[in-house]
Design a protein around this motif. Structure first.
Motif, short mmCIF file in Angstrom:
data_model
loop_
_atom_site.label_atom_id
_atom_site.label_comp_id
_atom_site.label_asym_id
_atom_site.label_seq_id
_atom_site.Cartn_x
_atom_site.Cartn_y
_atom_site.Cartn_z
N HIS A 45 19.78 -17.29 -21.35
CA HIS A 45 19.08 -18.45 -22.27
C HIS A 45 19.58 -18.52 -23.59
CE1 HIS A 45 16.48 -20.14 -19.33
NE2 HIS A 45 15.87 -18.74 -18.85
N GLU A 47 22.59 -17.57 -24.43
CA GLU A 47 23.99 -18.18 -24.34
C GLU A 47 23.90 -19.64 -24.36
OE1 GLU A 47 28.42 -17.78 -22.17
OE2 GLU A 47 26.42 -16.27 -21.40
N GLU A 48 22.91 -20.06 -23.68
CA GLU A 48 22.73 -21.53 -23.30
C GLU A 48 22.45 -22.22 -24.60
OE1 GLU A 48 19.81 -24.27 -20.83
OE2 GLU A 48 19.42 -22.16 -20.72
N GLN A 52 24.71 -24.92 -26.47
CA GLN A 52 24.14 -26.20 -26.92
C GLN A 52 24.41 -26.62 -28.36
OE1 GLN A 52 22.97 -28.94 -25.27
NE2 GLN A 52 23.06 -29.92 -27.22
N GLU A 119 29.55 -28.40 -23.34
CA GLU A 119 28.35 -28.98 -22.33
C GLU A 119 28.38 -28.65 -20.90
OE1 GLU A 119 26.97 -32.70 -24.87
OE2 GLU A 119 28.58 -32.97 -23.48
N ARG A 122 27.55 -24.94 -21.02
CA ARG A 122 25.96 -24.71 -21.03
C ARG A 122 25.45 -25.04 -19.93
NH1 ARG A 122 24.24 -29.71 -23.70
NH2 ARG A 122 24.48 -30.13 -21.45
N ASP A 123 25.82 -25.95 -19.15
CA ASP A 123 24.99 -26.42 -17.73
C ASP A 123 25.07 -25.21 -17.03
OD1 ASP A 123 24.33 -28.86 -18.97
OD2 ASP A 123 26.06 -30.01 -17.98
N VAL A 125 25.67 -22.01 -17.67
CA VAL A 125 25.01 -20.85 -17.97
C VAL A 125 23.50 -21.20 -17.67
CG1 VAL A 125 24.13 -19.56 -20.06
CG2 VAL A 125 26.47 -20.13 -19.80
N SER A 126 23.03 -22.57 -17.96
CA SER A 126 21.53 -22.82 -17.58
C SER A 126 21.05 -22.68 -16.24
CB SER A 126 21.36 -24.52 -18.00
OG SER A 126 20.23 -24.83 -17.74
#
Length: 179
Positions: A45, A47-48, A52, A119, A122-123, A125-126
């Motif tokens: 989270h 890292e996310e 972002q 992005e 990020r997705d 990692v999410s």
């Protein structure tokens, strides 16, 4: 109370039960696994959020370049539309602004690609964090169900808790397999 009836004062008899030690060890292992998966989830989270923030910074940079691009285009258009006294000098200045417009256009493309890549990362990692969170929840449920074994002395709770804990571990491990 009735006379002659003696109530147990502690955990007498619990230590002698054959399930106490293996269930206690299982609960300890599940607790360690919960801690590890929780740590992985928290780091994912974090890292996310960092990704972002970086993507947002890239889009802000993109917007700044876009504003400068429009300013350069406006100056180039004005130099082309007006009838200057020194046409040669105006043409040279206009050419300079046209080159800047081209440079800003290519910069915008690079910045946009970098922001889109951030992005996407990020997705990913999410989704990984979601797997860790799901694994953590299942491990916690498994831990609680195993602990019910100590109260009920029923083997089914122990096996059920271990099964749910194993599913939690498997779910958390799938977070590492996401690409």
């Amino acid at each position: 109370m009735h006379e002659g009836v003696e109530l147990p004062e502690g955990a007498e008899g619990h230590a002698d039960h054959p399930l106490t030690v293996p269930v206690s060890v299982t609960i300890s292992i599940l607790a360690v696994l919960v801690a590890g998966v929780t740590l992985l989830g928290h780091r994912a989270h974090t890292e996310e959020l960092l990704l972002q923030s970086q993507a947002t910074d890239q889009w802000a940079y993109y917007q700044a370049k876009n504003i400068r691009l429009h300013e350069m285009q406006a100056v180039a258009d004005m130099l082309g539309a007006l009838a200057p006294l020194d046409k040669e000098k105006a043409a040279t200045v206009r050419e300079k602004y046209v080159k800047e417009v081209d440079r800003y256009n290519s910069d915008k493309e690079e910045i946009s690609e970098k922001a889109k890549d951030l992005e996407k990362e990020r997705d990913l990692v999410s989704r990984r964090a979601d797997r860790f969170d799901g694994g953590e929840a299942l491990l916690e449920v498994g831990l609680v169900i195993c602990s019910i074994t100590l109260l009920t002395k029923r083997r089914g709770f122990w096996f059920g808790g271990m099964l749910i804990g194993a599913v939690g571990v498997a779910m958390a491990l799938t977070g590492f397999l996401l690409r």
